[in-house]
Every structure is written in C-alpha cells, then in structure tokens.
Design a protein around this motif. Structure first.
Motif, PDB file in Angstrom:
ATOM      1  N   ILE A  25      37.631  91.025 114.177  1.00 30.06           N
ATOM      2  CA  ILE A  25      39.040  91.331 113.931  1.00 30.06           C
ATOM      3  C   ILE A  25      39.860  91.105 115.197  1.00 30.06           C
ATOM      4  CG2 ILE A  25      40.682  93.137 113.282  1.00 30.06           C
ATOM      5  CD1 ILE A  25      38.395  94.420 111.648  1.00 30.06           C
ATOM      6  N   ASN A  26      39.295  91.486 116.335  1.00 24.15           N
ATOM      7  CA  ASN A  26      39.984  91.282 117.613  1.00 24.15           C
ATOM      8  C   ASN A  26      40.255  89.805 117.856  1.00 24.15           C
ATOM      9  OD1 ASN A  26      40.669  91.898 120.579  1.00 24.15           O
ATOM     10  ND2 ASN A  26      38.877  90.580 120.789  1.00 24.15           N
ATOM     11  N   GLU A  55      41.062  98.287 107.502  1.00 25.86           N
ATOM     12  CA  GLU A  55      40.371  98.672 108.736  1.00 25.86           C
ATOM     13  C   GLU A  55      39.890 100.112 108.643  1.00 25.86           C
ATOM     14  OE1 GLU A  55      41.014  99.276 113.521  1.00 25.86           O
ATOM     15  OE2 GLU A  55      42.520  99.838 112.059  1.00 25.86           O
ATOM     16  N   LEU A  87      44.073  98.164 116.158  1.00 30.12           N
ATOM     17  CA  LEU A  87      44.603  97.070 115.350  1.00 30.12           C
ATOM     18  C   LEU A  87      46.121  97.016 115.439  1.00 30.12           C
ATOM     19  CD1 LEU A  87      44.377  94.811 113.254  1.00 30.12           C
ATOM     20  CD2 LEU A  87      44.296  96.565 111.479  1.00 30.12           C
ATOM     21  N   ARG A 119      48.187  93.740 116.488  1.00 31.16           N
ATOM     22  CA  ARG A 119      49.199  93.126 115.619  1.00 31.16           C
ATOM     23  C   ARG A 119      50.510  92.943 116.359  1.00 31.16           C
ATOM     24  NH1 ARG A 119      49.729  97.224 110.910  1.00 31.16           N
ATOM     25  NH2 ARG A 119      51.739  96.188 110.778  1.00 31.16           N
TER      26      ARG A 119
END
Length: 228
Positions: free
Chosen positions: A111-112, A152, A181, A185
C-alpha cells in the motif's frame, strides 16, 4: 512527460482480472500475493461503486483506478521478467519470501508503494488522458481514498494477530502504528499537483519522480523489517 489518451472503459475490469490470475498463481504466504489480495478487493470495490453513483465523475474515477492498477501490474511484470521494478516496489519483491516478515507488513509495504508513489503518477496520467486539471479529479480522488481507508481498517483487523497474541511489547504493534494511509494520501495529492506543474519540464519532472520513488522505497524497507 508524454501526452496520454483515455483508456478503454473496460480497462479497470481487465486490471482486476489480471489480479485474479495472480491470486490463483501465487503461493498464499508470498508477500506479493498478500498485497495482491488486498488490492484486488480495493479494485473490485472501486469498480462496484463506479456504477452505484458513489463517484462524482464515474468514468474519470474508473480511468484513475485503471491507471493506478496498471502501475502495480507493470512492477509485477518487470520483476517476473528479471528486470528492476521501481524503487518503491523493490523492498516488497526482494522480501516477499522472508519468513520473519509478517503478512500485515507485506500488505502495508505494498500500500505504501502504491499510494506513496503510483497514485500521484496515476493522477497525472489521468489528467493528461482526459485533458483536465488535477482539481477536476479532487472529489473522486478523495472518494477513492475513502474506499482505501475503509478497507485498510479491515485489512489491519484481518492480518493483525488477535489480542491474545499481540501486545504493546510486540514490535508489530509499533511498526503498524507508525505508518498512516491518510498522510500517504495527502502526500500523493500534493505530489500529483507538483508533478502536474512540472510536466512541461522533463528534467525537473524526472528528478522529482525519481526522488519520490526512492523516498517511498526507503519507507518500504523500514516497513519490511523482519520481526521474527
């Protein structure tokens, strides 16, 4: 930066299908497989919401989702061909089989890489393809982010050990809590606006993109610290 054209309407479905094929082919414990399962859920949810009135501009949201997914699949293809994927993805591909790295770490590292690096570039690609400014995508960018945030939370619940197995002394507690997150974002949106402003200056655009890639990759290496 070169000008791009809009993708076919079915491209998001093609991206999801590629992920399903990967899901069936990869060993369950493989680190890339862990992230792929997470991301497949996100992609399917974006596609579902694209036809439910959730997005302000459904076609633009699908375009963004497809371009976003294609960057992950390009990294998968590069690694499979023995090539070097972007720096943000290298930690995940290098550590994918490490027995000391836990499933949640693989998920967060993916995800990172994807949000921290690929999302900003996908916004720029989408704006170029649709001939619009990033501001035209901001509302749907936030709504895609809302989908990611909701999923998440589920991911953390599914992949974190139960309370009887995880306590405040477990390093995973601190590592998982150190990455956000929401901050990733926000940084991706800011980076997309900077990149859009630099799109006519190839040297600066390339330098900024390279530094973004390397910085996100460094965070990925910390997230994948073996914990035993």
């Amino acid at each position: 930066m070169t000008t791009t054209r809009p993708l076919a309407a079915a491209e998001l479905d093609h991206v999801a299908e590629r992920m399903r094929v990967l899901d069936a082919a990869l060993p369950e414990r493989d680190g890339v497989a862990v992230f792929n399962r997470v991301y497949l859920t996100v992609t399917e949810e974006i596609a579902r919401r694209g036809s439910s009135g959730f997005f302000q501009k459904p076609s633009a949201a699908r375009e963004l989702g497809a371009r976003f997914g294609r960057r992950y699949l390009a990294a998968v293809d590069a690694a499979a061909a023995g090539l070097r994927p972007p720096a943000c993805w290298r930690p995940l591909f290098q550590q994918r089989g490490h027995p000391g790295v836990r499933p949640l770490q693989f998920a967060l590292a993916g995800i990172n890489a994807h949000v921290g690096h690929d999302l900003a570039l996908a916004v720029v690609d989408t704006c170029s393809g649709l001939d619009c400014e990033p501001g035209a995508l901001e509302t749907d960018f936030e709504r895609v982010g809302d989908v990611l945030a909701a999923l998440e939370e589920r991911i953390r619940e599914d992949l974190m050990p139960g309370p009887d197995l995880l306590d405040v002394a477990d390093p995973l507690t601190h590592l998982a809590g150190a990455w956000s997150l929401e901050r990733a974002r926000d940084a991706a949106w800011a980076a997309s606006r900077v990149l859009w402003g630099l799109r006519q200056t190839d040297e600066l655009y390339g330098e900024f993109t390279a530094r973004l890639d390397e910085g996100v990759g460094l965070v990925g290496r910390f997230l994948l610290t073996p914990l035993g």
